[in-house]
Design a protein around this motif. Structure first.
Motif: not given
Length: 252
Positions: A171-178, A182-185, A201-205, A207-217
């Motif tokens: 959860i934590i790293l995906p939230i930071i990624a999202g 958002f800030i970048q966009q 709004y679509i891109m952060p969501v 990235i958040f979803v992808f980050a929950m399944f991809f390796p944290a690296a």
């Protein structure tokens, strides 16, 4: 802009499809064959191991260093993309006047609108497709880096900060990624553009979803890349934009 959004969606879909097409279970080695493995994946895997060795087997720091190096490599293109986004933002009032002038929906009027819009782009030196080239370059790099992370056996069982690098952070790293996405966009968003607001709004969501399944690296790569882009965007357009806003406020 609609074409650009379609291109982004197509590239993201292509990345997902290609991720499933390649064999990510096969470890990447110097003996790996094929153009993809030999010239894209293995060099990044080698860099991962090389910098990790320099940092006392710290693969988290290695990923951060490689991310910064990759961003520096494409920095000229990203600067062009950022300046293009700012230029598009600057001409929005003139584009709105053109849309109001040619508001009729008949084909002849719309053709005239397109002609004058293109003339405006040429006059102001704006290329509406300038932001696509960096995207086209980033996608193979991202996919290759994903493979390097997944197929570099040395990274297994290593952690950085609070998370394991070879497994998804829940959860934590995906939230930071999202949030950083958002800030970048937001910083690069063209004002009063409905399509860009949707993407905001679509891109952060996504990235958040992808980050929950991809390796944290890989998520760490996204976060560092986003932070790099935020800093880059600020230093290219931020101070000037703030100065312009202050000057506009003073005139009022």
């Amino acid at each position: 802009m609609a074409r650009k959004l379609s291109l982004i969606a197509m590239l993201i879909g292509l990345m997902i499809v290609l991720t499933g097409c390649f064999n990510i279970e096969e470890p990447i080695k110097a003996e790996s064959e094929g153009i993809w493995d030999s010239y894209f994946v293995y060099p990044l895997s080698w860099l991962l191991i090389y910098f990790a060795d320099l940092f006392n087997d710290n693969y988290g720091l290695s990923i951060i260093v490689i991310t910064i190096l990759l961003r520096l490599l494409i920095l000229p293109l990203m600067i062009k993309q950022t300046k293009s986004a700012k230029a598009m933002q600057d001409i929005q009032p003139e584009m709105q006047k053109l849309r109001e002038k040619y508001s009729a929906k008949d084909q002849k009027t719309q053709q005239k609108l397109q002609q004058e819009t293109m003339a405006l782009f040429q006059e102001r030196g704006v290329n509406p497709l300038a932001g696509c080239l960096p995207l086209l370059i980033q996608m193979p790099i991202l996919l290759a880096f994903y493979h390097a992370i997944m197929r570099t056996e040395d990274i297994n069982n290593h952690s950085f900060l609070w998370f394991a690098l070879d497994a998804p952070d829940p959860i934590i790293l995906p939230i930071i990624a999202g949030i950083t996405t958002f800030i970048q966009q937001k910083m690069m968003m063209v004002a009063d553009n409905p399509q860009m607001k949707v993407l905001l709004y679509i891109m952060p969501v996504m990235i958040f979803v992808f980050a929950m399944f991809f390796p944290a690296a890989l998520t760490l790569y996204w976060v560092i890349g986003n932070l790099f882009m935020i800093a880059q965007t600020y230093f290219i357009t931020g101070p000037k934009r703030q100065k312009d806003e202050n000057a506009g406020g003073a005139k009022k």
